[in-house]
Design a protein around this motif. Structure first.
Motif, short mmCIF file in Angstrom:
data_model
loop_
_atom_site.label_atom_id
_atom_site.label_comp_id
_atom_site.label_asym_id
_atom_site.label_seq_id
_atom_site.Cartn_x
_atom_site.Cartn_y
_atom_site.Cartn_z
N GLU A 162 -9.76 9.16 27.62
CA GLU A 162 -9.41 8.12 28.61
C GLU A 162 -7.90 7.86 28.66
N GLY A 163 -7.12 8.63 27.90
CA GLY A 163 -5.67 8.48 27.95
C GLY A 163 -5.13 7.38 27.06
N LYS A 164 -5.98 6.87 26.15
CA LYS A 164 -5.51 5.84 25.21
C LYS A 164 -4.93 6.52 23.96
N THR A 165 -3.83 6.01 23.46
CA THR A 165 -3.25 6.59 22.25
C THR A 165 -3.82 5.88 21.02
N LEU A 166 -4.35 6.67 20.09
CA LEU A 166 -4.91 6.09 18.86
C LEU A 166 -4.08 6.55 17.67
N ILE A 167 -3.74 5.60 16.79
CA ILE A 167 -3.06 5.94 15.54
C ILE A 167 -4.07 6.62 14.61
N LEU A 168 -3.66 7.67 13.93
CA LEU A 168 -4.55 8.33 12.97
C LEU A 168 -4.24 7.80 11.56
N VAL A 193 0.81 -1.23 0.00
CA VAL A 193 0.00 0.00 0.00
C VAL A 193 0.84 1.27 0.00
N PRO A 194 1.95 1.36 0.75
CA PRO A 194 2.73 2.60 0.68
C PRO A 194 3.16 2.93 -0.75
N THR A 195 3.62 1.94 -1.51
CA THR A 195 4.00 2.19 -2.90
C THR A 195 2.78 2.55 -3.74
N MET A 196 1.69 1.78 -3.58
CA MET A 196 0.52 1.97 -4.45
C MET A 196 -0.18 3.29 -4.22
N PHE A 197 -0.01 3.88 -3.02
CA PHE A 197 -0.65 5.17 -2.74
C PHE A 197 0.38 6.29 -2.62
N ASP A 198 1.58 6.06 -3.15
CA ASP A 198 2.63 7.07 -3.15
C ASP A 198 2.87 7.60 -1.72
N LEU A 199 2.97 6.69 -0.79
CA LEU A 199 3.13 7.07 0.61
C LEU A 199 4.34 6.39 1.25
N VAL A 200 5.34 6.07 0.42
CA VAL A 200 6.54 5.44 0.98
C VAL A 200 7.20 6.43 1.93
N GLY A 201 7.48 5.98 3.13
CA GLY A 201 8.15 6.84 4.11
C GLY A 201 7.18 7.65 4.96
N ALA A 202 5.85 7.59 4.62
CA ALA A 202 4.88 8.34 5.43
C ALA A 202 4.77 7.73 6.82
N LYS A 203 4.55 8.57 7.80
CA LYS A 203 4.40 8.10 9.18
C LYS A 203 3.09 8.64 9.74
N PRO A 204 2.17 7.78 10.15
CA PRO A 204 0.91 8.26 10.72
C PRO A 204 1.17 8.95 12.07
N SER A 205 0.38 9.97 12.36
CA SER A 205 0.50 10.57 13.69
C SER A 205 -0.50 9.88 14.62
N ALA A 206 -0.56 10.35 15.86
CA ALA A 206 -1.42 9.71 16.85
C ALA A 206 -2.11 10.79 17.67
N ARG A 207 -3.19 10.41 18.31
CA ARG A 207 -3.84 11.36 19.24
C ARG A 207 -4.21 10.61 20.50
N GLU A 208 -4.37 11.36 21.58
CA GLU A 208 -4.72 10.71 22.83
C GLU A 208 -6.21 10.91 23.09
N THR A 209 -6.90 9.87 23.52
CA THR A 209 -8.33 9.99 23.82
C THR A 209 -8.49 10.56 25.23
#
Lengths: 358, 358
Positions: free
Chosen positions: B158-164, B140-156
């Motif tokens: 309740e203090g749980k970290t979720l990947i965006l 998928v990174p190659t097919m969507f031109d996203l090689v090297g992309a890094k998702p960010s995260a947010r905290e809920t």
């Protein structure tokens, strides 16, 4: 004038094996030298029966004798071979060289390459075995027309049961597919799969083998870790297609062999499905999946490029009909695979010689 | 004559959804009916925005009103959709339908199908996500031109970290490839790989999704077992090529979904790399890998045949260049994938309706 052994050997000292970078006498490759008058007979013992330099070396010997000893000598050269093994290759009794055929991505033709490599080595006179370790998609039963075949077993004097590999086209074969119903899925987690593969190595009666080819599953998972850690491996052949998405995976598959703790020689890269040529347009090469990707990959990792295999229906059909195309010497494609086998055997001989000399 | 709601609904009771085998009124698909004199306005709420019967149903409604109510009525029909979910689909909050894209063998075009399916569903207006669960060869990174992309995260709260998930071409994406160096191998044993994949489902902020497409690794290993046992799955799309060696593996991959304890609906079989047509010979179809293998497989398992995808350089290039071909409506191939998306969405709607009614 009487021709002496010393004269002949001294002449042959001028012939160097270009791979091993030493002369044939020093390499101890001249055997059974016999001289009767002007008749000179000896055996040239190569490091592999699939040696691509066979004819070149034979001619060089002939010329050296005629040039340095006697222009009118009658020279008869037999060619034989004794396959070398890696310096640390003593662990697997009777098996000289284990060759992994690997790809980062599935479906790139790994089984096609493994099968045709095995067939070509055997046809050259090497004692060859083939393990199909692709647990979730074993292709060897189909490719060797052995769907439904079941290996038998024998008991050793110590009471251990050994699986007897099935012999076909001069190769000893074992596939995980022989032990499962072809229509039933094998939903095994990693440790179970790894144990099954180890049995194919340890609990089978392989006898003496020059080369044992292993068709690995795609990726870099449990089976790879187990095999590379459990057995002495002469080297790995990497198969890829020219597509970027395949090359991305191949890079990783290749890098795995170089990781500390694995450290297996990469014998080279084969580019499969390089191009398609329709029968009606024999001059046209359609680079359906891109061009030269495998060559560039080999260059970037500084490993040999072992060749490109076109997309040809007879390769697919040969596999589907249980008769690898390399068996059919009337098919020009068989040359492609024989050539590949020669290069792989050559690379192993070079590595083995270097390991001994280091 | 005054037209009443009862008259219009009574007329629309004559229109049956051929997939769900009930009339549109009983299916509660007619919404917001408004009548002013001869002007009749209503909304037709389909079970998927990618419904291939969209135009057919709209026309049938129009004809029914004109025939049973008034020939001179002015009828205006809005089309909307509310994607249904499986009866037991309540476990994954916010995600209506998880669709697995699977193949027994690697390299058959699974990622191409998954990517283009996701792009086509999103382009039809469905809220779509894509998980690339192919740990050893994430494409998928190659097919969507996203090689090297890094998702960010947010905290809920309740203090749980979720990947965006990363958004591209209207799709929310996560790939195991985002979390590893593209050139580094991932020599993980099964349990580690399974845990990584579970995190992509459980620890990510997917929001509301109509469809979450999952690009599985080839085979029937750890990740398949984990995903099918941990999450409610609407169905599986099986990708194969026409080769015997691929079909043998595909049969097993398909049979896995039918095993007791797994039991996931098979939405159908897609045959990829069906044939090649050179630009110079547009009438010629070269069945490089064999003919109709996927169709025969679908028939033997009594599952829908979802279509065949030819070998075309623009599909490969689209993937390699980071822009799935389905995005380009000028390319006739995009129709192939839109058609596929329609059939998949349709099959899910049928299954969901049957599950509710059983």
């Amino acid at each position: 004038m009487i021709i002496t052994s010393e004269q002949v050997l001294s002449a042959l000292k001028n012939v160097e094996d270009p791979d091993l970078k030493k002369d044939l006498v020093t390499l101890n490759m001249i055997k059974d030298l016999k001289i009767e008058g002007k008749n000179i007979k000896f055996t040239l013992e190569l490091t592999t029966p699939a040696c691509p330099l066979k004819d070149m070396l034979k001619n060089a010997c002939l010329n050296a004798v005629k040039h340095f000893v006697a222009a009118d000598a009658e020279v008869e050269i037999q060619i034989t071979s004794k396959v070398t093994k890696p310096a640390d290759g003593g662990q697997m009794k009777g098996i000289r060289n284990i060759i992994l055929v690997s790809s980062g991505k599935g479906g790139v033709g790994k089984s096609t390459v493994a099968s045709n490599l095995a067939v070509s080595l055997a046809a050259n006179g090497a004692k060859t075995g083939l393990i199909d370790a692709d647990i979730y998609g074993p292709s060897v039963p189909t490719m060797f027309d052995l769907v439904g075949a079941k290996p038998s077993a024998r008991e050793t004097e110590e009471g251990k049961t050994l699986i007897l590999p099935i012999e076909k086209y001069g190769i000893k074969l074992l596939s995980l597919g022989f032990f499962a119903d072809p229509d039933q899925p094998v939903p095994w987690r990693g440790p179970m799969a790894s144990n099954a593969v180890k049995q194919l190595f340890n609990d089978a009666d392989w006898g003496e083998l020059d080369y044992l080819i292993v068709d690995l599953p795609p990726g870099t998972g449990d089976i790879h870790i187990t095999i590379t850690q459990s057995f002495p491996i002469a080297g790995a052949v990497i198969v890829t297609t020219p597509q970027q998405v395949a090359l991305a995976d191949t890079r990783k598959g290749l890098a795995m062999f170089r990781m500390a703790g694995i450290n297996i020689p990469v014998l080279g890269v084969v580019e499969n499905m390089a191009y398609f040529t329709p029968a009606e347009l024999p001059e046209n090469k359609y680079y359906i999946f891109g061009k030269d990707g495998g060559k560039a990959l080999a260059a970037s990792f500084e490993v040999p490029f072992l060749g490109e295999i076109p997309i040809v229906q007879s390769i697919t059909e040969g596999g589907d009909q249980g008769s690898p195309v390399a068996l059919d010497k009337n098919n020009p494609l068989s040359d492609v695979f024989w050539d590949l086998a020669g290069k792989v055997a050559q690379q192993i001989a070079i590595n083995n010689a270097e390991a001994v000399n280091c």
